[in-house]
Design a protein around this motif. Sequence first.
Motif, PDB file in Angstrom:
ATOM      1  N   HIS A 181       3.264   5.388   3.907  1.00 32.63           N
ATOM      2  CA  HIS A 181       4.643   5.403   3.567  1.00 32.63           C
ATOM      3  C   HIS A 181       5.346   6.637   3.716  1.00 32.63           C
ATOM      4  CE1 HIS A 181       7.896   6.152   0.173  1.00 32.63           C
ATOM      5  NE2 HIS A 181       8.547   5.302   0.928  1.00 32.63           N
ATOM      6  N   HIS A 182       4.669   8.050   3.697  1.00 32.06           N
ATOM      7  CA  HIS A 182       5.281   9.166   3.948  1.00 32.06           C
ATOM      8  C   HIS A 182       5.267   9.419   5.648  1.00 32.06           C
ATOM      9  CE1 HIS A 182       5.580  10.843   0.259  1.00 32.06           C
ATOM     10  NE2 HIS A 182       4.493  10.294  -0.296  1.00 32.06           N
ATOM     11  N   ARG A 183       4.301   8.901   6.032  1.00 35.34           N
ATOM     12  CA  ARG A 183       4.014   8.943   7.624  1.00 35.34           C
ATOM     13  C   ARG A 183       5.443   8.029   8.539  1.00 35.34           C
ATOM     14  NH1 ARG A 183      -1.182   9.088  11.192  1.00 35.34           N
ATOM     15  NH2 ARG A 183      -0.105   8.926  13.162  1.00 35.34           N
ATOM     16  N   LEU A 184       5.400   7.124   7.972  1.00 36.89           N
ATOM     17  CA  LEU A 184       6.199   6.218   8.754  1.00 36.89           C
ATOM     18  C   LEU A 184       7.794   6.091   8.330  1.00 36.89           C
ATOM     19  CD1 LEU A 184       4.019   2.977   8.542  1.00 36.89           C
ATOM     20  CD2 LEU A 184       4.168   4.688  10.322  1.00 36.89           C
ATOM     21  N   LYS A 185       7.969   6.700   7.200  1.00 38.35           N
ATOM     22  CA  LYS A 185       9.333   6.869   6.544  1.00 38.35           C
ATOM     23  C   LYS A 185      10.190   5.659   6.537  1.00 38.35           C
ATOM     24  CE  LYS A 185       9.743  11.651   8.796  1.00 38.35           C
ATOM     25  NZ  LYS A 185       8.690  12.153   8.134  1.00 38.35           N
ATOM     26  N   ALA A 186       9.259   4.581   5.928  1.00 41.45           N
ATOM     27  CA  ALA A 186       9.951   3.211   5.925  1.00 41.45           C
ATOM     28  C   ALA A 186      10.263   3.094   4.399  1.00 41.45           C
ATOM     29  CB  ALA A 186       9.061   2.263   6.518  1.00 41.45           C
ATOM     30  N   THR A 187      11.224   1.979   4.271  1.00 41.65           N
ATOM     31  CA  THR A 187      11.228   1.547   2.939  1.00 41.65           C
ATOM     32  C   THR A 187      10.271   0.615   2.685  1.00 41.65           C
ATOM     33  OG1 THR A 187      13.734   1.652   3.094  1.00 41.65           O
ATOM     34  CG2 THR A 187      12.867   0.491   1.466  1.00 41.65           C
ATOM     35  N   MET A 188       9.468   0.523   1.184  1.00 43.91           N
ATOM     36  CA  MET A 188       8.513  -0.234   0.922  1.00 43.91           C
ATOM     37  C   MET A 188       8.593  -0.893  -0.416  1.00 43.91           C
ATOM     38  SD  MET A 188       5.202   1.445   2.705  1.00 43.91           S
ATOM     39  CE  MET A 188       5.139   1.735   4.448  1.00 43.91           C
ATOM     40  N   ILE A 189       8.433  -2.386  -0.310  1.00 46.59           N
ATOM     41  CA  ILE A 189       8.323  -3.311  -1.487  1.00 46.59           C
ATOM     42  C   ILE A 189       6.958  -3.629  -1.900  1.00 46.59           C
ATOM     43  CG2 ILE A 189       9.599  -4.830  -2.946  1.00 46.59           C
ATOM     44  CD1 ILE A 189      12.049  -4.739  -1.130  1.00 46.59           C
ATOM     45  N   TYR A 190       6.529  -3.389  -3.007  1.00 43.09           N
ATOM     46  CA  TYR A 190       5.069  -3.637  -3.137  1.00 43.09           C
ATOM     47  C   TYR A 190       4.884  -4.204  -4.470  1.00 43.09           C
ATOM     48  CZ  TYR A 190       0.164  -2.137  -3.222  1.00 43.09           C
ATOM     49  OH  TYR A 190      -1.264  -1.949  -3.475  1.00 43.09           O
ATOM     50  N   VAL A 191       4.178  -5.474  -4.430  1.00 50.03           N
ATOM     51  CA  VAL A 191       4.002  -6.404  -5.824  1.00 50.03           C
ATOM     52  C   VAL A 191       2.436  -6.202  -5.977  1.00 50.03           C
ATOM     53  CG1 VAL A 191       3.630  -8.781  -6.218  1.00 50.03           C
ATOM     54  CG2 VAL A 191       5.752  -8.054  -4.988  1.00 50.03           C
ATOM     55  N   THR A 192       2.510  -6.000  -7.376  1.00 43.88           N
ATOM     56  CA  THR A 192       1.097  -6.129  -7.885  1.00 43.88           C
ATOM     57  C   THR A 192       1.033  -6.481  -9.430  1.00 43.88           C
ATOM     58  OG1 THR A 192      -0.805  -4.647  -8.307  1.00 43.88           O
ATOM     59  CG2 THR A 192       1.394  -3.429  -8.566  1.00 43.88           C
TER      60      THR A 192
END
Length: 226
Positions: A181-192
């Motif tokens: 997440h830090h490296r790619l600088k992308a927006t992430m949506i994570y389900v758990t």
Amino acid sequence: MATVKLENICKIYDGGVKAVDNVNIDIEDREFVVLVGPSGCGKSTTLRMVAGLEDISSGTLTIDGKVVNDVPPKDRDIAMVFQNYALYPHMTVYDNMAFGLKIRKFDKQEIDRRVREAAKILDIEQLLERKPKALSGGQRQRVAVGRAIVRQPKVFLFDEPLSNLDAKLRVQMRAEISGLHHRLKATMIYVTHDQVEALTMADKIVVMKLGVIQQIGGPLELYNNP
Ligand code: ADP
Ligand code: ADP
């Protein structure tokens, strides 16, 4: 840049089950948002609507200021990692990772460059010629993440990506996904459904129950006000 906005999103399945009930979530550029809640609360349905894999019954989904309700999945700047990895069993690791670029008509050299770069990031360079059945669970998970990375999407979606891994590997992959997440600088949506996962990984946590949002807040805020 990739903001994602869910406004009054509802999902009613055929047969009348209201799986998602008037959900509102504002996701900022590069934010890591975790949707958490018990099985059946509508997390996966919400994610699948963002991916375009499930029709939205009502409400507005906006990515980067553009309404995408009717945009097909392959034309959304999004890549998704599934719980069961969804690898093609007859294809090598290389071809699994290349597939999404091939169907989008990327040229061979660019595909090769991206696959090798992703393989390096995920430390699976030595597995590129293997078929999925010759991989461990953790290795399959890496390939599934690699297949998403090569697309270089603005938004990554993860649907319970670690729930089939043993406890030790799960902790390791959490750290790796946070690192990505830090490296790619992308927006992430994570389900758990795992609260510890939510607390350790999220910038923002969305707690769902029976299709409705119960709470939204940062990990510290929710940890102190459960
Ligand atoms: P979660 O991801 O939180 O476990 P889901 O989004 O998978 O929850 O499911 C939410 C609700 O929608 C549940 O009641 C589930 O049974 C129902 N549901 C999920 N998929 C379908 C479907 N394809 N058809 C009908 N009902 C569904
Ligand atoms: P784990 O149980 O730790 O998930 P496995 O016991 O399935 O992993 O595999 C251990 C190692 O053996 C891994 O590096 C995996 O890639 C390799 N391996 C497993 N099955 C095969 C196979 N059929 N051919 C080649 N290598 C394999």
